[in-house]
Design an enzyme around this catalytic site. Structure first.
Site, PDB file in Angstrom:
ATOM      1  N   VAL A  11       3.431 -18.144 -38.349  1.00 64.30           N
ATOM      2  CA  VAL A  11       2.599 -17.399 -39.310  1.00 64.30           C
ATOM      3  C   VAL A  11       1.157 -17.284 -38.809  1.00 64.30           C
ATOM      4  O   VAL A  11       0.551 -16.201 -38.859  1.00 64.30           O
ATOM      5  CB  VAL A  11       2.652 -18.057 -40.714  1.00 64.30           C
ATOM      6  CG1 VAL A  11       1.787 -17.271 -41.698  1.00 64.30           C
ATOM      7  CG2 VAL A  11       4.088 -18.117 -41.218  1.00 64.30           C
ATOM      8  N   GLU A 124      -0.946 -16.356 -51.856  1.00 65.10           N
ATOM      9  CA  GLU A 124       0.067 -15.308 -52.079  1.00 65.10           C
ATOM     10  C   GLU A 124       1.282 -15.491 -51.169  1.00 65.10           C
ATOM     11  O   GLU A 124       2.420 -15.296 -51.575  1.00 65.10           O
ATOM     12  CB  GLU A 124      -0.576 -13.938 -51.823  1.00 65.10           C
ATOM     13  CG  GLU A 124       0.332 -12.762 -52.022  1.00 65.10           C
ATOM     14  CD  GLU A 124       0.776 -12.614 -53.464  1.00 65.10           C
ATOM     15  OE1 GLU A 124      -0.043 -12.309 -54.319  1.00 65.10           O
ATOM     16  OE2 GLU A 124       1.988 -12.815 -53.724  1.00 65.10           O
ATOM     17  N   GLY A 129       7.153 -14.832 -49.110  1.00 66.59           N
ATOM     18  CA  GLY A 129       6.685 -14.256 -47.845  1.00 66.59           C
ATOM     19  C   GLY A 129       5.737 -13.094 -48.089  1.00 66.59           C
ATOM     20  O   GLY A 129       4.674 -13.263 -48.674  1.00 66.59           O
ATOM     21  N   ILE A 131       6.137 -10.542 -50.086  1.00 64.09           N
ATOM     22  CA  ILE A 131       6.249  -9.871 -51.391  1.00 64.09           C
ATOM     23  C   ILE A 131       5.033 -10.212 -52.251  1.00 64.09           C
ATOM     24  O   ILE A 131       4.720 -11.384 -52.433  1.00 64.09           O
ATOM     25  CB  ILE A 131       7.503 -10.354 -52.171  1.00 64.09           C
ATOM     26  CG1 ILE A 131       8.758 -10.188 -51.329  1.00 64.09           C
ATOM     27  CG2 ILE A 131       7.628  -9.636 -53.504  1.00 64.09           C
ATOM     28  CD1 ILE A 131       9.990 -10.809 -51.974  1.00 64.09           C
ATOM     29  N   GLY A 182      12.869 -16.903 -36.477  1.00 64.31           N
ATOM     30  CA  GLY A 182      11.614 -17.445 -37.014  1.00 64.31           C
ATOM     31  C   GLY A 182      11.579 -17.528 -38.526  1.00 64.31           C
ATOM     32  O   GLY A 182      10.515 -17.627 -39.126  1.00 64.31           O
ATOM     33  N   GLU A 185      12.366 -23.145 -41.651  1.00 61.69           N
ATOM     34  CA  GLU A 185      11.304 -24.149 -41.585  1.00 61.69           C
ATOM     35  C   GLU A 185      11.451 -24.950 -40.298  1.00 61.69           C
ATOM     36  O   GLU A 185      12.525 -24.971 -39.691  1.00 61.69           O
ATOM     37  CB  GLU A 185      11.417 -25.094 -42.786  1.00 61.69           C
ATOM     38  CG  GLU A 185      11.208 -24.424 -44.121  1.00 61.69           C
ATOM     39  CD  GLU A 185       9.833 -23.822 -44.257  1.00 61.69           C
ATOM     40  OE1 GLU A 185       8.840 -24.555 -44.221  1.00 61.69           O
ATOM     41  OE2 GLU A 185       9.737 -22.590 -44.376  1.00 61.69           O
ATOM     42  N   ASP A 196      12.752 -25.964 -49.996  1.00 59.62           N
ATOM     43  CA  ASP A 196      11.773 -24.891 -49.854  1.00 59.62           C
ATOM     44  C   ASP A 196      11.777 -24.000 -51.113  1.00 59.62           C
ATOM     45  O   ASP A 196      10.718 -23.683 -51.660  1.00 59.62           O
ATOM     46  CB  ASP A 196      12.106 -24.070 -48.603  1.00 59.62           C
ATOM     47  CG  ASP A 196      11.167 -22.905 -48.414  1.00 59.62           C
ATOM     48  OD1 ASP A 196      10.014 -23.136 -48.012  1.00 59.62           O
ATOM     49  OD2 ASP A 196      11.566 -21.756 -48.687  1.00 59.62           O
ATOM     50  N   LYS A 200       8.783 -23.363 -54.136  1.00 61.98           N
ATOM     51  CA  LYS A 200       8.350 -22.028 -54.567  1.00 61.98           C
ATOM     52  C   LYS A 200       8.536 -21.837 -56.077  1.00 61.98           C
ATOM     53  O   LYS A 200       7.660 -21.282 -56.738  1.00 61.98           O
ATOM     54  CB  LYS A 200       9.120 -20.970 -53.780  1.00 61.98           C
ATOM     55  CG  LYS A 200       8.704 -20.949 -52.307  1.00 61.98           C
ATOM     56  CD  LYS A 200       9.671 -20.146 -51.468  1.00 61.98           C
ATOM     57  CE  LYS A 200       9.245 -20.088 -50.010  1.00 61.98           C
ATOM     58  NZ  LYS A 200      10.303 -19.584 -49.131  1.00 61.98           N
TER      59      LYS A 200
END
Ligand code: HSE
Length: 406
Positions: A11, A124, A129, A131, A182, A185, A196, A200
């Site tokens: 990222v 965000e 990701g 969105i 990619g 995690e 994960d 979220k």
């Protein structure tokens, strides 16, 4: 104004790429005279990398640089990301993060410090990701009371389930591809065990319902036990299996929250969400249901959300964007044993025992099913009631999957 990036992985390098690629329009939108990436923190070496000259291994090079007003945190994990972010906020720098583990563990505290220091803390990219979901909840849906939020929140597991459902691919092969692309995690058990997605849904529930929800208070189940037989039974029922994170607010102010595989009907807006795509359904009292859909993982989609936050921070240097939530209180999260829903069961059992203990159930059949197994859907039961009935009926259970009405 200058920017620093902490963590030059998938990222972080995507953020550097987007900042460079769309530099002119990003500066224009930021309403700053300039917006330059001047430092990148990473303990690794990147010989020959185009940003090699910006790399440092010393966090103080960022913290003590007064020209850096916005710090992007894409390191992942809680420590030392938490300490670094806290120091940056206290030093009067705005922070943008994609780190869901950090926000789920420390979000309320970091937002409070940001407020005290009149800087921004934005995240965000931590959910869904690329969105847009955090900003729409804060801004566009502000008129609504939100009572329910549910979604496919992990790209890796959705990719794996899609490959299993559509191509009959094994779990291991599909995971390997997701890692190569990619999506996964660093430790893919966080994906496949549901952790994960749990982080979220905790962030979304905290934001929607106003109190912090800690991941360890959430019942979480991953997809490692899903068998191709379950996929076939779901098809026979008229649906698909998805890993769903969901949170509901009750009238008494408590919430139920859970992450688990679930049967989703084919006509649901969530059923057709395949591959790395995520979708988040928000139920507002004025608007009704709204679904946010897009790429939930990957380098540039996630960088897109991070850079949007950077631009927002740059535009709000004088007045921060106010939002936040309180800390949790005892008994705020309802015990998962008391959450009620129908269950799909794949088990070795005899129909008489099932009828005696579960009453009327919906039997499912598909060609090629194991002769000594059956699949059926129960009436809505609490987990507590369900567990008691399974024990009383003496079922030899292969799989149990919750059934949703989304
Ligand atoms: N591993 C995560 C996923 C990355 O697969 O969704 C994005 O948060």
């Amino acid at each position: 104004m200058n920017i620093a990036v902490m963590g030059y992985g998938v990222v972080g390098s995507g953020v550097a790429e987007v900042l460079k690629k769309n530099h002119a329009s990003i500066v224009k939108k930021s309403m700053q005279e300039s917006l330059e990436l001047t430092r990148i923190l990473d303990l690794r070496d990147f010989p020959g990398d185009e940003n090699e000259a910006l790399l440092t291994k010393d966090f103080k090079d960022i913290l003590n640089d007064e020209t850096i007003g916005i710090v992007v945190e894409t390191m992942g994990g809680v420590h030392p990301a938490y300490e670094f972010v806290l120091d940056c906020l206290k030093a009067g720098k705005s922070v943008v993060t994609s780190n869901k583990e950090l926000v789920a563990a420390k979000g309320n505290e970091l937002l409070r410090v940001a407020e005290e220091k009149n800087v921004n803390f934005m995240f965000e990219a931590s959910v869904g990701g690329g969105i847009p979901i955090i900003r729409p909840i804060i801004s566009c849906l502000a008129a609504n009371e939100i009572d329910e939020i549910a979604g496919i929140l992990n790209g890796t597991t959705n990719f794996i389930l899609t490959k299993m459902i559509n191509d009959g691919m094994t779990f291991e092969d599909a995971l390997k591809i997701a890692q190569e692309l990619g999506y996964a995690e660093r430790d893919p058990s966080a994906d496949v065990e549901g952790k994960d997605a749990c982080r979220k849904i905790c962030i979304l529930a905290s934001l929607c319902f106003g109190k912090h929800v800690y991941p360890d208070s959430v019942y979480t189940e991953g997809i490692t036990k899903i068998a191709l037989a379950d996929v076939e039974y779901a098809k026979a029922w008229g649906g698909v299996i998805k890993l769903i994170g969901r949170a509901t607010r009750y009238g008494d102010g408590k919430i139920s929250i859970m992450v688990s595989p679930a049967f989703i009907q084919n006509h649901s807006q969530l059923a057709g969400v395949d591959d790395v795509f995520n979708a988040i359904l928000v139920r507002g009292d004025a608007l009704g249901d709204v679904v946010f859909y897009g790429r939930g993982a990957g380098k540039l989609p996630t960088a897109s959300a991070v850079v949007a936050d950077v631009i927002d921070c740059a535009r709000h240097t004088e007045r921060r964007k106010f939002f936040g939530w309180e800390d949790s209180v005892e008994d705020y999260v309802v015990d998962y044993l008391d959450i009620k829903h129908p269950f799909f069961v794949r088990a070795k059992a005899d129909k008489q025992a099932v009828a005696e203990h579960f009453g009327e159930v919906q039997y499912l059949e598909y060609e090629g099913a194991a002769a000594d197994e059956m699949g059926f859907i129960t009436a809505a039961l609490t987990q507590r009631e369900f567990d008691a009935k399974v024990a009383a009926a003496g079922l030899e259970v292969g799989s149990v999957i919750r059934v949703t009405d989304y």
